[in-house]
Design a protein around this motif. Sequence first.
Motif, short mmCIF file in Angstrom:
data_model
loop_
_atom_site.label_atom_id
_atom_site.label_comp_id
_atom_site.label_asym_id
_atom_site.label_seq_id
_atom_site.Cartn_x
_atom_site.Cartn_y
_atom_site.Cartn_z
N ALA A 303 0.78 -1.12 -0.18
CA ALA A 303 0.06 0.01 -0.05
C ALA A 303 0.60 1.30 0.11
N ASN A 304 0.38 2.19 -0.73
CA ASN A 304 1.31 3.39 -0.94
C ASN A 304 1.16 4.40 0.19
N GLY A 305 2.14 4.58 1.05
CA GLY A 305 2.25 5.52 2.02
C GLY A 305 2.66 6.97 1.48
N SER A 306 2.95 7.00 0.32
CA SER A 306 3.62 8.22 -0.26
C SER A 306 2.38 9.31 -0.37
N LYS A 307 2.80 10.73 -0.57
CA LYS A 307 1.80 11.27 -0.93
C LYS A 307 1.49 11.14 -2.54
N GLU A 308 2.42 11.01 -3.35
CA GLU A 308 2.37 11.08 -4.63
C GLU A 308 1.84 9.52 -5.18
N ASP A 309 0.87 9.32 -6.20
CA ASP A 309 0.22 8.25 -6.76
C ASP A 309 1.40 7.32 -7.21
N ARG A 310 1.15 6.03 -6.99
CA ARG A 310 2.02 5.05 -7.60
C ARG A 310 1.09 4.84 -8.95
N ILE A 311 1.91 4.66 -10.17
CA ILE A 311 1.15 4.40 -11.40
C ILE A 311 1.72 3.44 -12.33
N SER A 312 1.13 2.33 -12.42
CA SER A 312 1.80 1.28 -13.37
C SER A 312 0.83 0.85 -14.30
N VAL A 313 1.32 0.37 -15.45
CA VAL A 313 0.67 0.02 -16.55
C VAL A 313 1.06 -1.24 -17.10
N VAL A 314 0.35 -2.27 -17.02
CA VAL A 314 0.73 -3.65 -17.28
C VAL A 314 -0.12 -4.40 -18.45
N MET A 315 0.77 -4.92 -19.03
CA MET A 315 0.26 -5.43 -20.18
C MET A 315 0.27 -7.33 -20.14
N PHE A 316 -0.81 -7.91 -19.93
CA PHE A 316 -0.75 -9.48 -19.84
C PHE A 316 -1.11 -9.98 -21.26
N PHE A 317 -0.18 -11.19 -21.48
CA PHE A 317 -0.29 -11.92 -22.72
C PHE A 317 -0.63 -13.13 -22.57
N ASN A 318 -1.51 -13.40 -23.22
CA ASN A 318 -2.42 -14.78 -23.19
C ASN A 318 -2.23 -15.80 -24.23
N VAL A 319 -2.62 -16.94 -24.21
CA VAL A 319 -2.96 -17.75 -25.52
C VAL A 319 -4.28 -17.47 -26.04
N ASN A 320 -4.40 -17.17 -27.40
CA ASN A 320 -5.61 -17.08 -27.93
C ASN A 320 -6.28 -18.40 -28.64
N LYS A 321 -5.44 -19.19 -29.14
CA LYS A 321 -6.12 -20.41 -29.79
C LYS A 321 -5.57 -21.48 -29.01
N TRP A 322 -6.50 -22.27 -28.13
CA TRP A 322 -6.14 -23.31 -27.54
C TRP A 322 -5.74 -24.39 -28.48
N LYS A 323 -4.93 -25.48 -28.29
CA LYS A 323 -4.68 -26.46 -29.02
C LYS A 323 -5.74 -27.56 -28.96
N GLY A 324 -5.85 -28.27 -30.21
CA GLY A 324 -6.53 -29.57 -29.94
C GLY A 324 -8.05 -29.04 -30.05
N ASP A 325 -8.92 -30.16 -30.83
CA ASP A 325 -10.38 -29.91 -30.67
C ASP A 325 -11.04 -29.65 -29.44
N ASP A 326 -10.59 -30.03 -28.35
CA ASP A 326 -11.24 -30.00 -27.15
C ASP A 326 -10.62 -28.83 -26.19
N GLY A 327 -9.76 -28.19 -26.71
CA GLY A 327 -9.07 -26.83 -26.23
C GLY A 327 -8.11 -27.00 -25.05
N HIS A 328 -7.40 -28.13 -25.18
CA HIS A 328 -6.32 -28.29 -23.86
C HIS A 328 -5.24 -27.50 -24.41
N PHE A 329 -4.33 -27.43 -23.16
CA PHE A 329 -3.15 -26.91 -23.19
C PHE A 329 -2.19 -27.57 -21.87
N GLY A 330 -0.93 -27.86 -22.16
CA GLY A 330 -0.06 -28.31 -20.95
C GLY A 330 1.44 -28.17 -21.64
#
Length: 372
Positions: A303-330
């Motif tokens: 938690a930010n005890g500073s008087k100034e705001d902490r700013i963060s910009v996050v990009m999460f990258f994920n799988v778009n097309k899950w493999k196999g007809d049943d949509g599995h990954f491992g």
Amino acid sequence: MEASININNGSSGYDRIKELKKFDDTKMGVKGLSDSGITSIPQFFIHPPETLSDLKATTDSSASSLSIPVIDLSHLNSPTHRPKLIHQVKEAAKTWGFFQVINHGVPISVIDDTVSAIKAFHNEPFEVKSKHYSRQEGRGVMYASNNDLYRTNSAQWIDSLQVWMGPEPPVVEDIPAACRKEVAAWDVYATGVAENLMELLSEGLGLEGGKFKELTFSEKKVLVAHCYPHCPQPDLTMGIQSHTDPAILTVLLQNHVSGLQVKHDNAWVDIKPLHGALVINIGDLLQIISNGVYNSVQHRVLANGSKEDRISVVMFFNVNKWKGDDGHFGPLPELLSPENPPIYRDFTMQEFLENFFGKGLDSKSLIQKVKI
């Protein structure tokens, strides 16, 4: 705007769900609470003693002298230097799960403009910002305080703007005007950095550089722009509690206000902000897909005890097309052999989504569930 939030933490008739909803309905977020000048935080933000004692122990830790690896990408495409870069990225991903990159190709002006625009959005008047307040997760644009507000035991001192950038781009007009141009630009730059690193990580496993892109590891992506405003009682709550990221790879941009910590050898290590650098971390999916070669590790934000705001910009990258007809990954089959059997079972996209959206943030629950 005034908030009628019960902050009498000793009240015997305390109704937590009622207070959560009252806070949520104000649409003012923790930024609004902070700006209102409160001197004590609502009860539902207070974390249990075991978490708070852990915070106190951190200040005395010998880990204060440690820091995550910093990797210079300036010679990314040099045949002479690339093998060294592959080794550095692989070792950082194995031993820390976190590292910072410099000379990554993103202009400093773009970095500064992105942080400034996100800060400008979080500083907008309530009447403007609250129009974007929503709890529609998983698509489009959503601004809220605590995306898991109703799924976690203790709320966190954070507001977030969430924009799904792919595979379907957002409706441009839905992105707040204060940061619309910068969000679009940051998506392009952050994706470029992620794809370069995915090539190095793929080659570090002995695979072709383009393997991760072929597996659509950079197509499903979400930008989450956090604001951690001043907290009047930072020793009683968290900015974000300890967790691991569920996705493939995370690219994080932060301003100069510290607070991010990573767990390394059972100690919490501060990730010191380095102007112009980007923080990279391995997600649960990449740990599983690499069959444990790469490591998704716990991290948190104080938690930010500073008087100034902490700013963060996050990009999460994920799988778009899950493999196999049943949509599995491992674990990737190319990495397995009689000498190197799978240590995780295959799982479905449905399991992945239910694990994430069925609870609050936590530590490695997916990895624990699929471990053989």
